[in-house]
Write a protein that holds these residues in place. Structure first.
Motif, PDB file in Angstrom:
ATOM      1  N   PHE A  65      -2.493  -6.787  -3.753  1.00 49.81           N
ATOM      2  CA  PHE A  65      -1.639  -7.958  -4.088  1.00 49.81           C
ATOM      3  C   PHE A  65      -2.255  -9.397  -4.258  1.00 49.81           C
ATOM      4  CE2 PHE A  65       1.090  -5.373  -0.892  1.00 49.81           C
ATOM      5  CZ  PHE A  65       1.944  -4.626  -1.928  1.00 49.81           C
ATOM      6  N   TYR A  66      -1.620  -9.923  -5.539  1.00 52.42           N
ATOM      7  CA  TYR A  66      -2.081 -11.239  -5.858  1.00 52.42           C
ATOM      8  C   TYR A  66      -0.954 -12.217  -5.374  1.00 52.42           C
ATOM      9  CZ  TYR A  66      -4.951  -9.080  -8.994  1.00 52.42           C
ATOM     10  OH  TYR A  66      -5.874  -8.083  -9.450  1.00 52.42           O
ATOM     11  N   PRO A  67      -1.379 -13.439  -5.190  1.00 48.44           N
ATOM     12  CA  PRO A  67      -0.369 -14.632  -4.990  1.00 48.44           C
ATOM     13  C   PRO A  67       0.777 -14.622  -6.017  1.00 48.44           C
ATOM     14  CG  PRO A  67      -2.609 -15.509  -4.934  1.00 48.44           C
ATOM     15  CD  PRO A  67      -2.489 -14.254  -5.409  1.00 48.44           C
ATOM     16  N   ASP A  68       1.914 -15.278  -5.361  1.00 51.12           N
ATOM     17  CA  ASP A  68       3.027 -15.329  -6.176  1.00 51.12           C
ATOM     18  C   ASP A  68       3.913 -14.035  -6.802  1.00 51.12           C
ATOM     19  OD1 ASP A  68       2.707 -18.245  -6.312  1.00 51.12           O
ATOM     20  OD2 ASP A  68       1.156 -18.117  -7.986  1.00 51.12           O
ATOM     21  N   GLY A  69       3.736 -13.015  -5.970  1.00 47.57           N
ATOM     22  CA  GLY A  69       4.566 -11.974  -6.418  1.00 47.57           C
ATOM     23  C   GLY A  69       4.200 -11.007  -7.272  1.00 47.57           C
ATOM     24  N   TYR A  70       2.884 -11.098  -7.608  1.00 47.19           N
ATOM     25  CA  TYR A  70       2.083  -9.960  -8.546  1.00 47.19           C
ATOM     26  C   TYR A  70       1.351  -9.084  -7.715  1.00 47.19           C
ATOM     27  CZ  TYR A  70       2.969 -13.338 -12.296  1.00 47.19           C
ATOM     28  OH  TYR A  70       3.733 -13.997 -13.354  1.00 47.19           O
ATOM     29  N   GLY A  71       1.179  -7.848  -8.380  1.00 50.70           N
ATOM     30  CA  GLY A  71       0.311  -6.993  -7.698  1.00 50.70           C
ATOM     31  C   GLY A  71       0.717  -5.514  -7.981  1.00 50.70           C
ATOM     32  N   TYR A  72       0.165  -4.672  -7.255  1.00 47.55           N
ATOM     33  CA  TYR A  72       0.311  -2.910  -7.631  1.00 47.55           C
ATOM     34  C   TYR A  72       0.293  -2.439  -6.020  1.00 47.55           C
ATOM     35  CZ  TYR A  72      -1.829  -4.390 -11.938  1.00 47.55           C
ATOM     36  OH  TYR A  72      -2.096  -5.062 -13.017  1.00 47.55           O
ATOM     37  N   GLU A  73       0.955  -1.130  -6.240  1.00 45.66           N
ATOM     38  CA  GLU A  73       1.054  -0.246  -5.230  1.00 45.66           C
ATOM     39  C   GLU A  73       1.103   1.117  -5.674  1.00 45.66           C
ATOM     40  OE1 GLU A  73       3.142  -0.858  -0.896  1.00 45.66           O
ATOM     41  OE2 GLU A  73       4.702   0.272  -2.036  1.00 45.66           O
ATOM     42  N   PHE A  74       0.077   2.025  -5.176  1.00 47.43           N
ATOM     43  CA  PHE A  74       0.088   3.210  -5.508  1.00 47.43           C
ATOM     44  C   PHE A  74       0.358   4.171  -4.116  1.00 47.43           C
ATOM     45  CE2 PHE A  74      -2.172   3.702  -9.708  1.00 47.43           C
ATOM     46  CZ  PHE A  74      -2.234   2.420  -9.869  1.00 47.43           C
ATOM     47  N   ARG A  75       1.533   5.055  -4.358  1.00 45.75           N
ATOM     48  CA  ARG A  75       1.706   5.676  -3.202  1.00 45.75           C
ATOM     49  C   ARG A  75       1.518   7.310  -3.551  1.00 45.75           C
ATOM     50  NH1 ARG A  75       4.981   3.755   1.150  1.00 45.75           N
ATOM     51  NH2 ARG A  75       5.205   1.487   0.813  1.00 45.75           N
ATOM     52  N   PHE A  76       0.528   8.174  -2.928  1.00 38.80           N
ATOM     53  CA  PHE A  76       0.328   9.466  -3.094  1.00 38.80           C
ATOM     54  C   PHE A  76       0.618  10.240  -2.007  1.00 38.80           C
ATOM     55  CE2 PHE A  76      -2.852   7.280  -5.749  1.00 38.80           C
ATOM     56  CZ  PHE A  76      -2.207   7.497  -7.168  1.00 38.80           C
ATOM     57  N   TYR A  77       1.617  11.181  -2.078  1.00 34.40           N
ATOM     58  CA  TYR A  77       2.304  11.549  -0.927  1.00 34.40           C
ATOM     59  C   TYR A  77       1.468  13.095  -0.685  1.00 34.40           C
ATOM     60  CZ  TYR A  77       5.654   7.919  -0.631  1.00 34.40           C
ATOM     61  OH  TYR A  77       6.372   6.970  -0.429  1.00 34.40           O
ATOM     62  N   LYS A  78       1.779  13.935   0.369  1.00 35.88           N
ATOM     63  CA  LYS A  78       1.101  15.298   0.472  1.00 35.88           C
ATOM     64  C   LYS A  78       1.821  16.255  -0.300  1.00 35.88           C
ATOM     65  CE  LYS A  78       0.138  18.001   4.540  1.00 35.88           C
ATOM     66  NZ  LYS A  78       0.089  18.179   6.053  1.00 35.88           N
ATOM     67  N   ASN A  79       2.977  16.026  -0.795  1.00 40.50           N
ATOM     68  CA  ASN A  79       3.767  17.076  -1.505  1.00 40.50           C
ATOM     69  C   ASN A  79       3.486  16.874  -2.906  1.00 40.50           C
ATOM     70  OD1 ASN A  79       5.094  14.662  -1.669  1.00 40.50           O
ATOM     71  ND2 ASN A  79       7.073  15.468  -1.121  1.00 40.50           N
ATOM     72  N   TYR A  80       2.394  16.003  -3.403  1.00 41.52           N
ATOM     73  CA  TYR A  80       1.944  15.718  -4.655  1.00 41.52           C
ATOM     74  C   TYR A  80       2.925  14.576  -5.497  1.00 41.52           C
ATOM     75  CZ  TYR A  80      -0.918  19.528  -3.632  1.00 41.52           C
ATOM     76  OH  TYR A  80      -1.785  20.500  -3.201  1.00 41.52           O
ATOM     77  N   ARG A  81       3.853  14.179  -4.545  1.00 39.77           N
ATOM     78  CA  ARG A  81       4.626  13.089  -5.108  1.00 39.77           C
ATOM     79  C   ARG A  81       3.952  11.678  -5.338  1.00 39.77           C
ATOM     80  NH1 ARG A  81       9.155  14.952  -7.233  1.00 39.77           N
ATOM     81  NH2 ARG A  81      10.232  16.616  -6.135  1.00 39.77           N
TER      82      ARG A  81
END
Length: 180
Positions: A65-81
């Motif tokens: 996450f960067y300031p001012d509402g910028y950023g990335y989030e990666f979610r990798f689940y057990k069921n390959y989702r």
């Protein structure tokens, strides 16, 4: 009135003279010597252990996450989702799909749905998606485990295709995501 204009002209001329004199005293470095700070924090290669990518290692939530509402989030689940969120200041783009590892350096996320959210704080990742066709993200990546136990997933997009169109520009050239 003429005297007032002359005084204003004299003040402006004096300010310009000081500015020109000051700028001529500043010695600029040649372009190749100018130092620039990287946008993404660089960590030397020898500061942690490189770990080949595997399903167990990348499972979890990874954020940058960067300031001012910028950023990335990666979610990798057990069921390959997989759910990938891009925060873009005033809105967010959320992509949902299935991930796989093509080799120990390549992550492929085949996208099935996406949506645009008009905010970056409380993002509902469970509903409201639109189906996509011929969409996928291809990343080169590696895991780095620091001596303090902190894990970092470093990814570089190699191919971004949304609805059959090349969509380069959604991601930075190199993204350092911290494990949550």
């Amino acid at each position: 009135m003429l005297k007032r204009r002359m005084n204003i002209f004299a003040v402006i001329t004096g300010i310009l003279f000081v500015f020109v004199a000051a700028s001529s005293c500043i010695k600029e470095k040649p372009a190749e010597e100018v130092e620039t700070e990287p946008l993404v924090e660089e960590v030397p290669e020898d500061k942690g252990d490189n770990i080949p990518l595997d399903f167990e290692g990348i499972r979890g939530v990874w954020q940058l996450f960067y300031p001012d509402g910028y950023g990335y989030e990666f979610r990798f689940y057990k069921n390959y989702r997989a759910v990938i969120t891009l925060r873009l200041n005033t809105h967010a783009l959320v992509f949902r799909g299935i991930y796989t590892l093509e080799d120990d350096q390549t992550i492929r996320v085949n996208l099935s749905e996406m949506k645009k959210v008009p905010q970056t704080r409380y993002i509902n990742i469970t509903s409201g998606y639109v189906k996509t066709k011929s969409s996928y993200f291809l990343f080169k990546g590696r895991l780095v485990k620091q001596k303090n136990g902190q894990r970092t997933l470093i990814v570089s997009p190699t191919r971004i295709v949304i609805d059959g169109n090349n969509s380069d520009g959604y991601f930075e050239p190199r993204i350092r995501l911290k494990a949550q």
